[in-house]
Design an enzyme around this catalytic site. Sequence first.
Site, PDB file in Angstrom:
ATOM      1  N   ASP A   1       7.218 -55.845 -24.821  1.00 38.21           N
ATOM      2  CA  ASP A   1       8.135 -54.752 -25.182  1.00 38.21           C
ATOM      3  C   ASP A   1       7.645 -53.424 -24.627  1.00 38.21           C
ATOM      4  OD1 ASP A   1      10.130 -53.198 -26.291  1.00 38.21           O
ATOM      5  OD2 ASP A   1       9.159 -53.064 -28.247  1.00 38.21           O
TER       6      ASP A   1
ATOM      7  N   HIS B   1      12.357 -58.065 -28.175  1.00 40.98           N
ATOM      8  CA  HIS B   1      13.376 -57.795 -29.202  1.00 40.98           C
ATOM      9  C   HIS B   1      14.781 -57.719 -28.610  1.00 40.98           C
ATOM     10  CE1 HIS B   1      13.850 -53.378 -28.573  1.00 40.98           C
ATOM     11  NE2 HIS B   1      12.554 -53.351 -28.370  1.00 40.98           N
TER      12      HIS B   1
ATOM     13  N   HIS C   1      14.993 -45.224 -24.376  1.00 41.00           N
ATOM     14  CA  HIS C   1      15.880 -44.630 -25.399  1.00 41.00           C
ATOM     15  C   HIS C   1      16.867 -43.631 -24.822  1.00 41.00           C
ATOM     16  CE1 HIS C   1      12.887 -45.591 -28.949  1.00 41.00           C
ATOM     17  NE2 HIS C   1      13.099 -46.623 -28.148  1.00 41.00           N
TER      18      HIS C   1
ATOM     19  N   ASP D   1      14.256 -51.951 -22.376  1.00 43.94           N
ATOM     20  CA  ASP D   1      13.897 -51.920 -23.798  1.00 43.94           C
ATOM     21  C   ASP D   1      15.004 -52.558 -24.607  1.00 43.94           C
ATOM     22  OD1 ASP D   1      12.662 -51.349 -26.183  1.00 43.94           O
ATOM     23  OD2 ASP D   1      13.116 -49.214 -26.147  1.00 43.94           O
TER      24      ASP D   1
ATOM     25  N   GLU E   1      14.388 -54.090 -34.151  1.00 48.72           N
ATOM     26  CA  GLU E   1      13.076 -53.507 -33.867  1.00 48.72           C
ATOM     27  C   GLU E   1      13.138 -51.992 -33.842  1.00 48.72           C
ATOM     28  OE1 GLU E   1       9.847 -51.761 -31.397  1.00 48.72           O
ATOM     29  OE2 GLU E   1      11.996 -51.737 -30.993  1.00 48.72           O
ATOM     30  N   GLU E   2      14.171 -51.459 -33.179  1.00 48.21           N
ATOM     31  CA  GLU E   2      14.212 -50.023 -32.905  1.00 48.21           C
ATOM     32  C   GLU E   2      14.273 -49.160 -34.159  1.00 48.21           C
ATOM     33  OE1 GLU E   2      13.487 -48.795 -30.250  1.00 48.21           O
ATOM     34  OE2 GLU E   2      14.120 -50.064 -28.576  1.00 48.21           O
TER      35      GLU E   2
END
Lengths: 458, 458
Positions: free
Chosen positions: A348, A274, A420, A286, A320-321
């Site tokens: 991912d 992504h 994140h 990520d 995506e997130e």
Amino acid sequence: MLLVFAHNGLADTRPDTGLTPASIDHARQLRDLAMGGTMAWDIVESLTTEIGPRLAGSEAEARARAWAVRRLTAMGFDKVRIEPFEIQAWTRGAERAALLAPFPQPLEITALGGSVATPENGITAELALFEGIDALKAAAPGSLEGKIAYVSHAMQRSQDGSSYGFFGKLRREGASIAAQKGALAIMIRSIGTSSHRFAHTGQMRYAEDVAQIPAAALSNPDADQIERIARRGQPVQVYLNMSPESLGTVSSGNVIAEITGRERPEEVVIIGGHLDSWDQGTGAIDDGAGVAITTAAAKMILDAGKRPRRTIRLVLWGAEEVGLLGGKAYLEAHRKDLDKQIIGTESDFGAERVWQMTAQVSAEGQQVVDIMGELLAPIGVARGDMDKSGSGPDLTALVEAGLPSLRLVQNGMDYFDLHHTPDDTLDKIDPVALDQNVAAYVVFSWLAADSTVNFRSE
Amino acid sequence: MLLVFAHNGLADTRPDTGLTPASIDHARQLRDLAMGGTMAWDIVESLTTEIGPRLAGSEAEARARAWAVRRLTAMGFDKVRIEPFEIQAWTRGAERAALLAPFPQPLEITALGGSVATPENGITAELALFEGIDALKAAAPGSLEGKIAYVSHAMQRSQDGSSYGFFGKLRREGASIAAQKGALAIMIRSIGTSSHRFAHTGQMRYAEDVAQIPAAALSNPDADQIERIARRGQPVQVYLNMSPESLGTVSSGNVIAEITGRERPEEVVIIGGHLDSWDQGTGAIDDGAGVAITTAAAKMILDAGKRPRRTIRLVLWGAEEVGLLGGKAYLEAHRKDLDKQIIGTESDFGAERVWQMTAQVSAEGQQVVDIMGELLAPIGVARGDMDKSGSGPDLTALVEAGLPSLRLVQNGMDYFDLHHTPDDTLDKIDPVALDQNVAAYVVFSWLAADSTVNFRSE
């Protein structure tokens, strides 16, 4: 001295699969070429440096799509395009928190994605502490009136990342549970394993018919601090001020590029990662890594000059997130040709080595998966479950709609140390591990696309 | 089975030193007791939890002094007191930076201690990049007009921390050098080795007769990003906004506690750590650990019930981070009894194990240092230089004024991963390593104080 490894069995024709000895040999050669070095590092370096953070729906995510179209076109892929869709955008704003009593000091927090803001002057309130989501659920209705709920948890590292799904419920659902009990806001121990002073963000959701209260995560060291202080027995008073905003409807999109199949161009094998990321790091693990791994694998197949029977479709997913929105949009856009989506997988889960392959396919498809397994074992990939499989988050909707799935499982032991956080940056990626991932993806992509099997179970 | 180690030689009387076999044996017993567990962890846990960050001159530093007086009094030390002094206070304010072009994205920065603010609307300017302080110095006068100087360096980890002194010059002096060339501001690669997204703060100084320009540090990953972008050849434009303030004259102080000597109470052996910390972490390794190690060592000697011949003076220094001000104030306050300050050392290099002892004392004093060395070797402490020594930053002024020095050198390999960052928190401390430090300090403190030698060289 060059050591040439013998390989057994695979030279036989596999009439049931459509894979000729030459085809299998082609996959092996590409694998070995990838192990010797790929362009994956250059791709993730470019994306994280030239775009940086690329929050879903932001101008930066749009720049990332333009970057991808430009690069994929220059690489020579077929049918490079954006499939656009709309999303509800959210932006972080300022955020600040402090312990006011008994021991005044600042706290390192971040808003969870989708959180509402506090009032402009913030919220000052006593914490009500819970050791986990079950304890929060057990609180009496109304018992949190005038308080901020603090909820801890005991998530630890796990190679397969399964503890994230389990403990992550708190991040996703905690705010509405706390609101049902009357809380003014919720602060959770970050769903993540960083021992550094970073709060882990990530999407949360409000249940319907419940007050929407601000939701923040605390870094693990700050959560430790609050728990140490609370154990001393005095009430813990906290100040919380966050100004995230919902920005209404904006554009996102999936970027798509293809290697058109030579025999069955309408049949599609899906790979990808992504393109969006959270807003604080540069989205290296990520999911710049996944974008780089799958793009490099596709480019390697393209450059080798042989086209597989079926089309390889590289999808660089958007948004995506914030709720797997790219995957959902793809499903809507492709409902009419779902049966032509042969099999798919997404990279991912960081940038560490692939250590396991899992799959969930038909008996016929399993023959091809077995060949993949034989080619992957020499690069360290073990066989995992062959009766259940993830496939990557963006394929969730497609898999639920029947897409056969396979997963090249990365070692995720350290993934949630960075996940994140502002610390998800390029320097955390090992280029050698990245190349091993590319090797695994060329094997999967080539063999799935050059085979003739139906991976779908009846 | 209990294994009892034989020890040789030390049982002999050492008439030249005043140390009896029983005295040496006492040090050995205290050492072994410390290795089995001390209260050091509880002390650093209390300081970092109940006070947290304690910037020099702040209300939090005052609370830390009150905390120290309360605890040291309750522990039963003699003459617990504050020796106050005045300092010029500084506070951080808000800080924000971003790359504007060619690739817009936020940057992780922090103001260097003592920096002036930017104008309220910040500074927007092109970067002029330098690979180190020498390159900056070589820039032509006026060549940085209208620009922000960016200066990198190549500081790496070192066990003895010596690369910090070498590369740290950039942090201390860079702003004035850049100002001389006409720069609007300076941004440096953090003087530190964290691979995480933390900018390392630390004190800087303005030279006289040069414009005072804002000075900020970038996290190492952000510095990498800027350098990667600059190598692509386009001008790099940056936005910098910081609002630190000078607050004028405020109080700081050294907290002192003693074990009064039984024969020569006026003669003083100094140990300690510094009570203040930077404002972003909780000052665990810098220098809650030093406070804890030396306080626990003194308390262990106190509780053992035997008083040494000389006084052991525990000094918890104030305002170390902003210019070693506690040490300088102590020198001023004690000029009249300098000759009674027998020897000193400070614990201020983290919380890892002591691996080396260095000293610079008289030939007579060396006999006691040799005994210390024999008792320290079994806990992993090697002999280092015996003709030069540090003693800890707060003793610098005293050592320059003639105080004999010894250093129990900690392993600083990872120290600059945390130093002066928000990540300097309690969880980074290993309690077992802390106890080994206490063991080293009881050996030093007891033997120096129970001896009769003159450590001063003529």
